[in-house]
Design a protein around this motif. Structure first.
Motif, PDB file in Angstrom:
ATOM      1  N   ARG A   1      15.028   4.936   6.584  1.00 22.78           N
ATOM      2  CA  ARG A   1      14.354   6.223   6.881  1.00 22.78           C
ATOM      3  C   ARG A   1      13.261   6.648   6.277  1.00 22.78           C
ATOM      4  N   VAL A   2      12.831   5.978   5.543  1.00 25.03           N
ATOM      5  CA  VAL A   2      11.464   6.088   4.641  1.00 25.03           C
ATOM      6  C   VAL A   2      10.335   5.084   5.026  1.00 25.03           C
ATOM      7  N   VAL A   3      10.581   3.618   4.473  1.00 18.46           N
ATOM      8  CA  VAL A   3       9.652   2.687   4.650  1.00 18.46           C
ATOM      9  C   VAL A   3       9.277   2.135   5.807  1.00 18.46           C
ATOM     10  N   LEU A   4      10.311   1.879   6.808  1.00 22.63           N
ATOM     11  CA  LEU A   4      10.192   1.472   7.931  1.00 22.63           C
ATOM     12  C   LEU A   4       9.286   2.302   8.925  1.00 22.63           C
ATOM     13  N   PRO A   5       9.630   3.812   8.961  1.00 20.23           N
ATOM     14  CA  PRO A   5       8.811   4.764   9.737  1.00 20.23           C
ATOM     15  C   PRO A   5       7.268   4.776   9.478  1.00 20.23           C
ATOM     16  N   LEU A   6       7.035   4.730   8.086  1.00 20.67           N
ATOM     17  CA  LEU A   6       5.809   4.607   7.629  1.00 20.67           C
ATOM     18  C   LEU A   6       5.027   3.127   8.170  1.00 20.67           C
ATOM     19  N   ALA A   7       5.963   2.189   8.246  1.00 22.58           N
ATOM     20  CA  ALA A   7       5.270   0.864   8.562  1.00 22.58           C
ATOM     21  C   ALA A   7       5.186   0.643  10.017  1.00 22.58           C
TER      22      ALA A   7
ATOM     23  N   THR B   1       0.828  -1.355  -0.063  1.00 22.94           N
ATOM     24  CA  THR B   1      -0.001   0.139   0.160  1.00 22.94           C
ATOM     25  C   THR B   1       0.689   1.471  -0.029  1.00 22.94           C
ATOM     26  N   ILE B   2       2.146   1.125   0.137  1.00 23.31           N
ATOM     27  CA  ILE B   2       3.065   2.394   0.185  1.00 23.31           C
ATOM     28  C   ILE B   2       3.408   2.981  -1.075  1.00 23.31           C
ATOM     29  N   PRO B   3       3.030   3.734  -1.592  1.00 18.55           N
ATOM     30  CA  PRO B   3       3.316   4.442  -2.897  1.00 18.55           C
ATOM     31  C   PRO B   3       4.732   4.355  -3.312  1.00 18.55           C
ATOM     32  N   HIS B   4       4.911   3.933  -4.628  1.00 20.64           N
ATOM     33  CA  HIS B   4       6.286   3.838  -4.992  1.00 20.64           C
ATOM     34  C   HIS B   4       6.831   5.129  -5.385  1.00 20.64           C
ATOM     35  N   GLU B   5       6.171   6.174  -5.397  1.00 23.38           N
ATOM     36  CA  GLU B   5       6.552   7.479  -5.554  1.00 23.38           C
ATOM     37  C   GLU B   5       7.354   8.145  -4.557  1.00 23.38           C
ATOM     38  N   ILE B   6       7.095   7.467  -3.201  1.00 21.58           N
ATOM     39  CA  ILE B   6       7.605   7.931  -1.906  1.00 21.58           C
ATOM     40  C   ILE B   6       9.161   7.743  -2.244  1.00 21.58           C
ATOM     41  N   GLU B   7       9.375   6.288  -2.580  1.00 26.38           N
ATOM     42  CA  GLU B   7      10.562   6.042  -2.424  1.00 26.38           C
ATOM     43  C   GLU B   7      11.299   6.368  -3.530  1.00 26.38           C
ATOM     44  N   GLU B   8      10.859   6.716  -4.849  1.00 27.10           N
ATOM     45  CA  GLU B   8      11.297   7.316  -5.964  1.00 27.10           C
ATOM     46  C   GLU B   8      11.875   8.740  -5.432  1.00 27.10           C
TER      47      GLU B   8
ATOM     48  N   PRO C   1      19.213   2.642  -1.539  1.00 22.45           N
ATOM     49  CA  PRO C   1      18.369   1.768  -1.270  1.00 22.45           C
ATOM     50  C   PRO C   1      18.305   1.446   0.101  1.00 22.45           C
ATOM     51  N   LEU C   2      19.295   1.367   1.088  1.00 25.97           N
ATOM     52  CA  LEU C   2      19.331   0.905   2.318  1.00 25.97           C
ATOM     53  C   LEU C   2      18.747   2.141   3.112  1.00 25.97           C
TER      54      LEU C   2
END
Length: 281
Positions: free
Chosen positions: A189-195, A167-174, A183-184
Motif C-alpha cells: 500500500r505504500v512502497v509499490l504505489p510510490l514505485a 530513494t524512497i525515504p525510510h520515514e514514510i515506511e516508519e 510489513p506486507l
C-alpha cells in the motif's frame, strides 16, 4: 536591450525548433518504411522515389496476414513476453526491496556478481546455454527461451528497482508502521504505489527486449511455427531479398504497433514522479 525573460523565450524557441528537427530526422526511417509498405511497386531504392506513394495500395498489409504466418509469430511473442514479464518482475521487485532495505552477509558480493553476469555479453554465453538446455529437451521450446530471457531480465529488474527503492525515504515506511500497518501492507500500500513509475519503465524495457530479441530466438527456435516476430521478420528478410520489399516493410510496421500501444498506455505512469506520489499518499 533584451531583457532576461526575452532571452529565455528566444532560447526556448530555438531549443524547440532543434528538437522538432531532431524528431523529424529520427522519424525518417519509419516514414520511409511506411511509404515502401504502401507502394505497389517492388522497389526499395530508386531515383524517382517519394515519401508519398505514386501507386498507393494496402495489398501489402493484406499479404502480411494472408501469405505470412504473422499471427502465429505474434502469438509466440505474446506468450514469451508475458511470461518473461511476469516472472522477471515477480522475482526482481521483491528481491530489489530486500536488497534495498535489508543488510545481510554476502549482500554486496551477490549484487556485484549479478551485475557482472548481466554485463557479460549474451552472445558469448549462447554455446553454454545451448549445452545446458539441450539435455533437458528445452531447445526449440518456449520454456527454454523463457528461462533464457528471464535469467537476463530478472537481474535488470532487480537493479533498476533497487535504485528506486533506495530513494524512497525510510520515514514514510516508519510512519505507516506507527499507524499500525504490517510489513506486507507497507510494501503493497505504500512502497509499490510510490514505485509505480519505475515499475512501468522496467516493464516496458523488459517487454521491448523480449519483443525485439532475435539472436536467441533464431538459434533456439528452429521451426518457422515456433518463430517470434523478430525471428520471423529476420527469416522474412532472408527470403525476400529478391522478393517483395513492400511486404517486408508492411510486416515491420505491423510488428511495431503492439509496442506503441503498450507505450502510450504506460506513458502516464512513466512520467509520474516520486514526489507527487509521496504528496498524494
Amino acid at each position: 536591450m533584451m531583457t532576461r525573460k526575452t532571452k529565455t523565450t528566444i532560447g526556448l524557441i530555438f531549443l524547440n525548433i532543434f528538437f522538432i528537427i531532431l524528431c523529424f530526422l529520427t522519424l525518417v526511417p519509419i516514414l520511409y518504411a511506411v511509404s515502401v509498405s504502401l507502394n505497389e511497386n517492388n522497389s526499395l531504392l530508386s531515383s524517382n522515389f517519394s515519401f508519398i506513394p505514386k501507386n498507393f495500395t494496402l495489398q501489402n498489409y493484406a499479404a502480411v496476414f494472408v501469405e505470412k504466418p504473422i499471427m502465429l509469430w505474434l502469438k509466440n511473442s505474446l506468450i514469451l513476453a508475458t511470461s518473461t514479464l511476469v516472472i522477471a518482475l515477480g522475482t526482481g521487485i521483491p528481491a530489489a526491496y530486500v536488497f534495498s532495505r535489508k543488510s545481510f552477509v554476502g549482500r554486496k558480493l551477490i549484487l556485484r556478481t549479478l551485475i557482472l553476469l548481466y554485463a557479460f555479453p549474451s552472445l558469448l554465453s549462447m554455446t553454454a546455454l545451448y549445452k545446458l538446455l539441450s539435455p533437458m529437451g528445452l531447445i526449440n521450446t518456449k520454456v527454454g527461451l523463457i528461462i533464457v530471457y528471464t535469467g537476463t531480465e530478472a537481474v535488470f529488474a532487480l537493479w533498476n528497482m533497487k535504485g528506486y527503492f533506495d530513494t524512497i525515504p525510510h520515514e514514510i515506511e516508519e510512519a505507516a508502521m506507527i499507524d499500525g500497518a504490517t510489513p506486507l501492507q507497507i510494501v503493497i500500500r505504500v512502497v509499490l504505489p510510490l514505485a509505480k513509475p519505475t515499475i512501468a519503465v522496467t516493464a516496458m524495457m523488459v517487454l521491448i527486449y523480449v519483443w525485439n530479441e532475435y539472436i536467441f530466438a533464431i538459434n533456439f527456435m528452429t521451426g518457422s511455427d515456433t518463430y517470434t516476430l523478430a525471428a520471423g521478420l529476420y527469416s522474412l528478410q532472408a527470403t525476400e531479398m529478391n522478393g517483395s520489399w513492400p511486404i517486408f516493410a508492411a510486416a515491420s510496421i505491423v510488428v511495431s504497433i503492439p509496442i506503441l500501444i503498450v507505450f502510450f498506455a504506460l506513458q502516464r505512469n512513466m512520467t509520474t514522479g516520486l514526489t507527487s506520489g509521496g504528496v498524494k499518499g
